[in-house]
Design a protein around this motif. Structure first.
Motif, PDB file in Angstrom:
ATOM      1  N   GLN A   1       3.485  11.807   4.923  1.00 54.80           N
ATOM      2  CA  GLN A   1       2.877  12.504   6.055  1.00 54.80           C
ATOM      3  C   GLN A   1       3.780  12.317   7.272  1.00 54.80           C
TER       4      GLN A   1
ATOM      5  N   ARG B   1       4.375   6.985   3.897  1.00 53.08           N
ATOM      6  CA  ARG B   1       4.008   7.157   2.489  1.00 53.08           C
ATOM      7  C   ARG B   1       3.162   5.983   2.028  1.00 53.08           C
TER       8      ARG B   1
ATOM      9  N   ALA C   1      -4.539   4.196   8.291  1.00 50.33           N
ATOM     10  CA  ALA C   1      -4.774   4.312   6.852  1.00 50.33           C
ATOM     11  C   ALA C   1      -5.079   2.949   6.260  1.00 50.33           C
TER      12      ALA C   1
ATOM     13  N   SER D   1      -4.294  -2.520   5.855  1.00 56.62           N
ATOM     14  CA  SER D   1      -4.540  -1.400   6.765  1.00 56.62           C
ATOM     15  C   SER D   1      -3.384  -1.279   7.748  1.00 56.62           C
TER      16      SER D   1
ATOM     17  N   GLY E   1      -0.550   4.551  -0.465  1.00 60.42           N
ATOM     18  CA  GLY E   1      -2.006   4.640  -0.488  1.00 60.42           C
ATOM     19  C   GLY E   1      -2.476   6.018  -0.921  1.00 60.42           C
ATOM     20  N   THR E   2      -3.431   6.564  -0.184  1.00 55.34           N
ATOM     21  CA  THR E   2      -3.991   7.879  -0.499  1.00 55.34           C
ATOM     22  C   THR E   2      -3.288   9.010   0.244  1.00 55.34           C
ATOM     23  N   LEU E   3      -2.173   8.714   0.934  1.00 54.33           N
ATOM     24  CA  LEU E   3      -1.420   9.750   1.640  1.00 54.33           C
ATOM     25  C   LEU E   3      -0.782  10.709   0.633  1.00 54.33           C
TER      26      LEU E   3
ATOM     27  N   THR F   1      -6.626   1.325   2.092  1.00 51.48           N
ATOM     28  CA  THR F   1      -6.520   1.604   0.657  1.00 51.48           C
ATOM     29  C   THR F   1      -7.383   2.781   0.215  1.00 51.48           C
ATOM     30  N   ALA F   2      -8.295   3.251   1.078  1.00 46.97           N
ATOM     31  CA  ALA F   2      -9.237   4.294   0.663  1.00 46.97           C
ATOM     32  C   ALA F   2      -9.085   5.607   1.435  1.00 46.97           C
ATOM     33  N   VAL F   3      -8.886   5.535   2.753  1.00 43.62           N
ATOM     34  CA  VAL F   3      -8.892   6.750   3.571  1.00 43.62           C
ATOM     35  C   VAL F   3      -7.756   6.700   4.592  1.00 43.62           C
ATOM     36  N   TRP F   4      -7.470   7.875   5.181  1.00 43.37           N
ATOM     37  CA  TRP F   4      -6.504   7.947   6.275  1.00 43.37           C
ATOM     38  C   TRP F   4      -6.872   9.118   7.170  1.00 43.37           C
TER      39      TRP F   4
END
Length: 323
Positions: A222, A213, A232, A200, A215-217, A234-237
Protein backbone atom coordinates in the motif's frame (compact mmCIF):
# COMPACT_ATOMS: atom_id res chain seq x y z
CA UNK A 1 14.51 -20.78 18.63
CA UNK A 2 12.85 -17.36 18.95
CA UNK A 3 9.11 -17.28 19.46
CA UNK A 4 6.80 -14.63 18.10
CA UNK A 5 5.44 -12.28 20.75
CA UNK A 6 1.71 -11.99 21.34
CA UNK A 7 1.00 -8.23 21.59
CA UNK A 8 -2.59 -8.78 22.77
CA UNK A 9 -1.48 -10.97 25.68
CA UNK A 10 1.44 -8.65 26.49
CA UNK A 11 -0.96 -5.69 26.63
CA UNK A 12 -3.37 -7.65 28.84
CA UNK A 13 -0.55 -8.64 31.24
CA UNK A 14 0.50 -5.00 31.56
CA UNK A 15 -3.10 -3.96 32.19
CA UNK A 16 -3.52 -6.71 34.79
CA UNK A 17 -0.48 -5.45 36.71
CA UNK A 18 -1.84 -1.88 36.50
CA UNK A 19 -5.16 -3.11 37.90
CA UNK A 20 -3.37 -4.91 40.73
CA UNK A 21 -1.69 -1.68 41.80
CA UNK A 22 -4.82 0.45 41.37
CA UNK A 23 -7.05 -1.95 43.28
CA UNK A 24 -4.65 -2.00 46.21
CA UNK A 25 -4.67 1.80 46.29
CA UNK A 26 -8.45 2.22 45.77
CA UNK A 27 -9.81 -0.97 47.28
CA UNK A 28 -12.96 0.76 48.61
CA UNK A 29 -13.84 2.71 45.46
CA UNK A 30 -16.96 1.13 43.86
CA UNK A 31 -16.30 2.80 40.48
CA UNK A 32 -12.82 1.28 40.31
CA UNK A 33 -14.21 -2.12 41.34
CA UNK A 34 -16.91 -1.96 38.65
CA UNK A 35 -14.47 -0.92 35.91
CA UNK A 36 -12.13 -3.73 36.96
CA UNK A 37 -14.96 -6.28 36.69
CA UNK A 38 -15.90 -4.94 33.25
CA UNK A 39 -12.31 -5.14 32.04
CA UNK A 40 -11.93 -8.70 33.36
CA UNK A 41 -15.20 -9.88 31.79
CA UNK A 42 -14.54 -8.21 28.43
CA UNK A 43 -12.19 -10.90 27.16
CA UNK A 44 -10.89 -14.36 27.97
CA UNK A 45 -7.41 -12.90 27.39
CA UNK A 46 -8.06 -10.38 30.18
CA UNK A 47 -9.25 -13.15 32.49
CA UNK A 48 -6.19 -15.30 31.76
CA UNK A 49 -3.86 -12.33 32.28
CA UNK A 50 -5.46 -11.52 35.63
CA UNK A 51 -5.25 -15.12 36.83
CA UNK A 52 -1.63 -15.29 35.69
CA UNK A 53 -0.76 -12.08 37.56
CA UNK A 54 -2.56 -13.23 40.70
CA UNK A 55 -0.82 -16.61 40.50
CA UNK A 56 2.55 -14.91 40.11
CA UNK A 57 1.84 -12.80 43.18
CA UNK A 58 0.92 -15.95 45.07
CA UNK A 59 4.17 -17.64 44.10
CA UNK A 60 6.18 -14.60 45.18
CA UNK A 61 4.42 -14.48 48.53
CA UNK A 62 5.01 -18.19 49.11
CA UNK A 63 8.73 -17.62 48.59
CA UNK A 64 8.86 -15.33 51.61
CA UNK A 65 10.16 -17.22 54.69
CA UNK A 66 7.50 -18.47 57.08
CA UNK A 67 4.61 -17.49 54.83
CA UNK A 68 1.58 -19.67 54.21
CA UNK A 69 -1.41 -18.76 52.11
CA UNK A 70 -4.63 -20.54 51.27
CA UNK A 71 -5.74 -20.64 47.67
CA UNK A 72 -8.14 -17.79 46.88
CA UNK A 73 -11.31 -18.89 45.04
CA UNK A 74 -11.82 -17.10 41.74
CA UNK A 75 -15.10 -15.61 42.94
CA UNK A 76 -13.28 -13.91 45.82
CA UNK A 77 -10.67 -12.07 43.72
CA UNK A 78 -12.12 -8.61 44.41
CA UNK A 79 -12.46 -9.41 48.10
CA UNK A 80 -8.83 -10.56 48.10
CA UNK A 81 -7.75 -7.24 46.57
CA UNK A 82 -9.79 -5.38 49.20
CA UNK A 83 -8.04 -7.28 51.96
CA UNK A 84 -4.71 -6.48 50.41
CA UNK A 85 -5.69 -2.81 50.39
CA UNK A 86 -6.63 -2.98 54.07
CA UNK A 87 -3.43 -4.77 55.02
CA UNK A 88 -1.38 -2.20 53.11
CA UNK A 89 -2.01 0.15 56.01
CA UNK A 90 0.51 -1.94 57.91
CA UNK A 91 4.14 -0.90 57.34
CA UNK A 92 5.31 -4.49 57.27
CA UNK A 93 2.73 -5.50 54.65
CA UNK A 94 3.55 -2.41 52.60
CA UNK A 95 7.20 -3.38 52.43
CA UNK A 96 6.33 -6.99 51.58
CA UNK A 97 3.84 -5.81 48.97
CA UNK A 98 6.45 -3.62 47.28
CA UNK A 99 8.84 -6.58 47.18
CA UNK A 100 6.16 -8.86 45.75
CA UNK A 101 5.13 -6.34 43.11
CA UNK A 102 8.76 -5.85 42.10
CA UNK A 103 9.15 -9.60 41.71
CA UNK A 104 5.89 -9.79 39.75
CA UNK A 105 7.16 -7.17 37.32
CA UNK A 106 10.43 -9.07 37.02
CA UNK A 107 8.78 -12.40 36.18
CA UNK A 108 6.42 -10.93 33.59
CA UNK A 109 8.46 -8.18 31.94
CA UNK A 110 12.21 -8.29 32.62
CA UNK A 111 13.09 -11.41 30.57
CA UNK A 112 11.65 -9.96 27.29
CA UNK A 113 13.32 -6.62 28.11
CA UNK A 114 16.74 -8.27 28.47
CA UNK A 115 16.28 -10.06 25.13
CA UNK A 116 15.37 -6.78 23.42
CA UNK A 117 18.36 -4.94 24.88
CA UNK A 118 20.74 -7.67 23.74
CA UNK A 119 19.39 -7.42 20.18
CA UNK A 120 19.21 -3.61 19.92
CA UNK A 121 21.94 -1.54 18.27
CA UNK A 122 20.37 1.73 19.41
CA UNK A 123 18.06 2.13 22.41
CA UNK A 124 16.47 5.00 24.32
CA UNK A 125 14.94 5.27 27.77
CA UNK A 126 11.68 6.97 28.79
CA UNK A 127 11.72 10.65 27.84
CA UNK A 128 14.96 10.31 25.82
CA UNK A 129 15.32 10.94 22.07
CA UNK A 130 18.49 10.59 19.96
CA UNK A 131 19.59 11.26 16.38
CA UNK A 132 21.30 8.39 14.56
CA UNK A 133 23.22 9.65 11.48
CA UNK A 134 23.79 7.12 8.69
CA UNK A 135 26.73 6.88 6.26
CA UNK A 136 24.62 7.64 3.16
CA UNK A 137 23.40 10.97 4.53
CA UNK A 138 20.11 9.58 5.88
CA UNK A 139 19.26 10.01 9.56
CA UNK A 140 16.98 8.47 12.15
CA UNK A 141 15.42 10.35 15.05
CA UNK A 142 14.72 7.59 17.58
CA UNK A 143 11.88 8.41 19.97
CA UNK A 144 11.72 7.65 23.71
CA UNK A 145 11.37 4.09 25.04
CA UNK A 146 12.37 2.84 21.58
CA UNK A 147 14.88 0.39 20.12
CA UNK A 148 16.20 -0.51 16.69
CA UNK A 149 18.68 -2.91 15.11
CA UNK A 150 20.53 -2.82 11.80
CA UNK A 151 19.73 -5.79 9.59
CA UNK A 152 22.92 -6.35 7.60
CA UNK A 153 23.53 -2.73 6.59
CA UNK A 154 22.52 0.79 7.53
CA UNK A 155 19.66 0.90 4.98
CA UNK A 156 17.84 -2.08 6.45
CA UNK A 157 16.38 -1.23 9.86
CA UNK A 158 14.41 -3.34 12.32
CA UNK A 159 12.30 -1.17 14.64
CA UNK A 160 12.09 -3.40 17.70
CA UNK A 161 9.95 -1.06 19.79
CA UNK A 162 8.63 2.46 19.90
CA UNK A 163 8.82 5.20 17.28
CA UNK A 164 11.31 6.71 14.84
CA UNK A 165 11.32 9.49 12.26
CA UNK A 166 13.33 8.55 9.15
CA UNK A 167 14.87 11.16 6.83
CA UNK A 168 16.09 9.13 3.86
CA UNK A 169 18.59 9.91 1.13
CA UNK A 170 16.96 8.23 -1.84
CA UNK A 171 18.97 5.58 -3.72
CA UNK A 172 17.10 3.54 -6.34
CA UNK A 173 19.76 0.82 -6.30
CA UNK A 174 19.67 0.45 -2.52
CA UNK A 175 16.11 0.67 -1.10
CA UNK A 176 15.71 1.89 2.47
CA UNK A 177 13.60 -0.67 4.36
CA UNK A 178 12.14 -0.58 7.88
CA UNK A 179 10.87 -3.87 9.31
CA UNK A 180 8.38 -3.91 12.17
CA UNK A 181 7.35 -7.45 13.01
CA UNK A 182 5.22 -8.79 10.15
CA UNK A 183 5.24 -5.42 8.33
CA UNK A 184 7.81 -3.80 6.07
CA UNK A 185 7.97 -0.14 4.98
CA UNK A 186 10.09 0.76 1.94
CA UNK A 187 11.18 4.27 1.08
CA UNK A 188 10.40 5.77 -2.33
CA UNK A 189 12.32 8.99 -1.39
CA UNK A 190 10.83 10.52 1.75
CA UNK A 191 10.67 11.63 5.37
CA UNK A 192 8.37 9.28 7.25
CA UNK A 193 7.44 8.25 10.78
CA UNK A 194 6.98 4.67 12.02
CA UNK A 195 5.54 3.68 15.40
CA UNK A 196 5.39 0.10 16.69
CA UNK A 197 3.66 -1.60 19.61
CA UNK A 198 3.89 -5.38 19.48
CA UNK A 199 2.72 -6.36 15.98
CA UNK A 200 0.74 -3.15 15.44
CA UNK A 201 2.22 -0.31 13.40
CA UNK A 202 1.45 3.26 12.40
CA UNK A 203 3.22 4.79 9.38
CA UNK A 204 2.88 8.47 8.40
CA UNK A 205 4.55 10.33 5.52
CA UNK A 206 5.82 13.87 6.02
CA UNK A 207 7.16 14.18 2.47
CA UNK A 208 7.69 11.84 -0.48
CA UNK A 209 6.23 8.34 -0.69
CA UNK A 210 6.56 4.94 1.00
CA UNK A 211 5.19 1.46 0.35
CA UNK A 212 3.98 -0.70 3.25
CA UNK A 213 3.64 -4.50 3.01
CA UNK A 214 2.62 -7.34 5.29
CA UNK A 215 -0.31 -8.59 7.39
CA UNK A 216 -3.67 -8.11 5.68
CA UNK A 217 -2.37 -5.35 3.36
CA UNK A 218 -2.56 -5.94 -0.41
CA UNK A 219 0.13 -8.33 -1.68
CA UNK A 220 1.61 -5.56 -3.87
CA UNK A 221 1.79 -3.24 -0.87
CA UNK A 222 0.00 0.00 0.00
CA UNK A 223 1.57 3.28 -1.10
CA UNK A 224 1.34 6.40 1.06
CA UNK A 225 2.00 9.96 -0.07
CA UNK A 226 2.58 13.25 1.73
CA UNK A 227 0.20 13.76 4.65
CA UNK A 228 -1.14 10.20 4.51
CA UNK A 229 -0.93 7.70 7.36
CA UNK A 230 -1.69 4.03 7.82
CA UNK A 231 -2.37 1.94 10.92
CA UNK A 232 -2.38 -1.85 10.83
CA UNK A 233 -2.27 -4.91 13.05
CA UNK A 234 -2.61 -8.64 12.44
CA UNK A 235 -6.32 -8.34 11.56
CA UNK A 236 -7.23 -4.94 10.06
CA UNK A 237 -5.73 -1.80 8.53
CA UNK A 238 -6.94 1.62 7.47
CA UNK A 239 -5.63 4.87 5.96
CA UNK A 240 -6.34 8.51 6.51
CA UNK A 241 -5.07 11.91 5.34
CA UNK A 242 -4.01 14.85 7.46
CA UNK A 243 -1.63 17.78 7.70
CA UNK A 244 1.91 16.76 6.82
CA UNK A 245 3.48 19.45 9.02
CA UNK A 246 2.10 17.69 12.11
CA UNK A 247 3.73 14.35 11.26
CA UNK A 248 6.74 13.69 13.48
CA UNK A 249 5.89 16.71 15.65
CA UNK A 250 7.28 14.79 18.63
CA UNK A 251 10.76 15.23 17.11
CA UNK A 252 10.24 19.00 17.56
CA UNK A 253 9.15 18.49 21.16
CA UNK A 254 5.39 18.70 20.57
CA UNK A 255 2.43 16.39 21.14
CA UNK A 256 -0.41 17.28 18.76
CA UNK A 257 -3.93 15.95 19.26
CA UNK A 258 -6.73 16.60 16.76
CA UNK A 259 -10.05 15.56 18.28
CA UNK A 260 -8.57 12.15 19.16
CA UNK A 261 -9.71 9.75 21.91
CA UNK A 262 -7.98 10.43 25.21
CA UNK A 263 -6.78 6.84 25.41
CA UNK A 264 -4.94 7.17 22.07
CA UNK A 265 -3.37 10.50 23.05
CA UNK A 266 -2.16 9.04 26.36
CA UNK A 267 -0.77 6.05 24.45
CA UNK A 268 1.41 8.40 22.39
CA UNK A 269 2.50 10.21 25.57
CA UNK A 270 3.45 7.01 27.46
CA UNK A 271 7.03 6.75 26.10
CA UNK A 272 7.81 10.17 27.57
CA UNK A 273 6.68 9.15 31.05
CA UNK A 274 8.77 7.00 33.38
CA UNK A 275 5.86 5.30 35.15
CA UNK A 276 2.73 3.36 34.24
CA UNK A 277 -0.43 5.23 33.23
CA UNK A 278 -3.97 3.90 33.04
CA UNK A 279 -7.10 5.72 31.89
CA UNK A 280 -10.61 5.04 33.18
CA UNK A 281 -12.76 3.32 30.56
CA UNK A 282 -15.35 6.10 30.86
CA UNK A 283 -12.71 8.65 29.74
CA UNK A 284 -10.68 6.68 27.22
CA UNK A 285 -12.95 7.57 24.26
CA UNK A 286 -13.44 11.24 25.19
CA UNK A 287 -12.02 13.46 22.38
CA UNK A 288 -8.97 15.62 23.08
CA UNK A 289 -7.48 18.46 21.01
CA UNK A 290 -4.44 20.61 21.67
CA UNK A 291 -0.73 21.20 21.18
CA UNK A 292 1.40 20.31 24.21
CA UNK A 293 5.09 20.78 24.94
CA UNK A 294 6.88 17.50 25.64
CA UNK A 295 9.39 19.34 27.84
CA UNK A 296 7.06 18.54 30.76
CA UNK A 297 5.16 15.28 30.05
CA UNK A 298 3.68 15.13 33.55
CA UNK A 299 2.06 18.55 33.02
CA UNK A 300 0.53 17.25 29.76
CA UNK A 301 -1.12 14.46 31.73
CA UNK A 302 -2.65 17.05 34.09
CA UNK A 303 -3.77 19.27 31.19
CA UNK A 304 -5.44 16.39 29.34
CA UNK A 305 -7.26 15.33 32.51
CA UNK A 306 -8.32 18.92 33.25
CA UNK A 307 -9.77 19.26 29.73
CA UNK A 308 -12.29 16.54 30.64
CA UNK A 309 -12.82 17.52 34.28
CA UNK A 310 -10.99 14.36 35.34
CA UNK A 311 -8.55 13.71 38.18
CA UNK A 312 -5.02 12.32 38.16
CA UNK A 313 -3.96 10.05 41.00
CA UNK A 314 -0.21 9.42 41.31
CA UNK A 315 1.83 6.96 43.34
CA UNK A 316 5.29 8.50 43.31
CA UNK A 317 6.90 8.65 39.84
CA UNK A 318 5.92 5.06 39.06
CA UNK A 319 2.17 5.11 38.49
CA UNK A 320 -0.65 7.47 37.49
CA UNK A 321 -4.36 6.90 36.97
CA UNK A 322 -6.81 9.26 35.22
CA UNK A 323 -10.37 8.81 36.44
Amino acid sequence: MATQSDPVRERALKDATNWLILLQEQADDPVTQQEFRQWRAASSVHEDAWLHTEKTMGIVEQLRPGHTRAKVPQSETVAFVQRVGERSRSWRWSMAGVTALAACFALVFIAPEIALRLRADKLTEAGQSIVVPLPDGSSIRLGPSSALAFDGDRRHIVLLRGEALFSVAHDERHPFVVKTGIFQTEDIGTVFDVRREGESIAVAVKSGRVSVRGGTLPAAGQELGEGQSLTADTAVWHMRSGQSDQIGAWADGLLVANDEPMGEVIERLRPWLRGKVIVSSRLAMQPISGVYSLSDPSAILDAIAHARQASVRRIGPWFAAIY
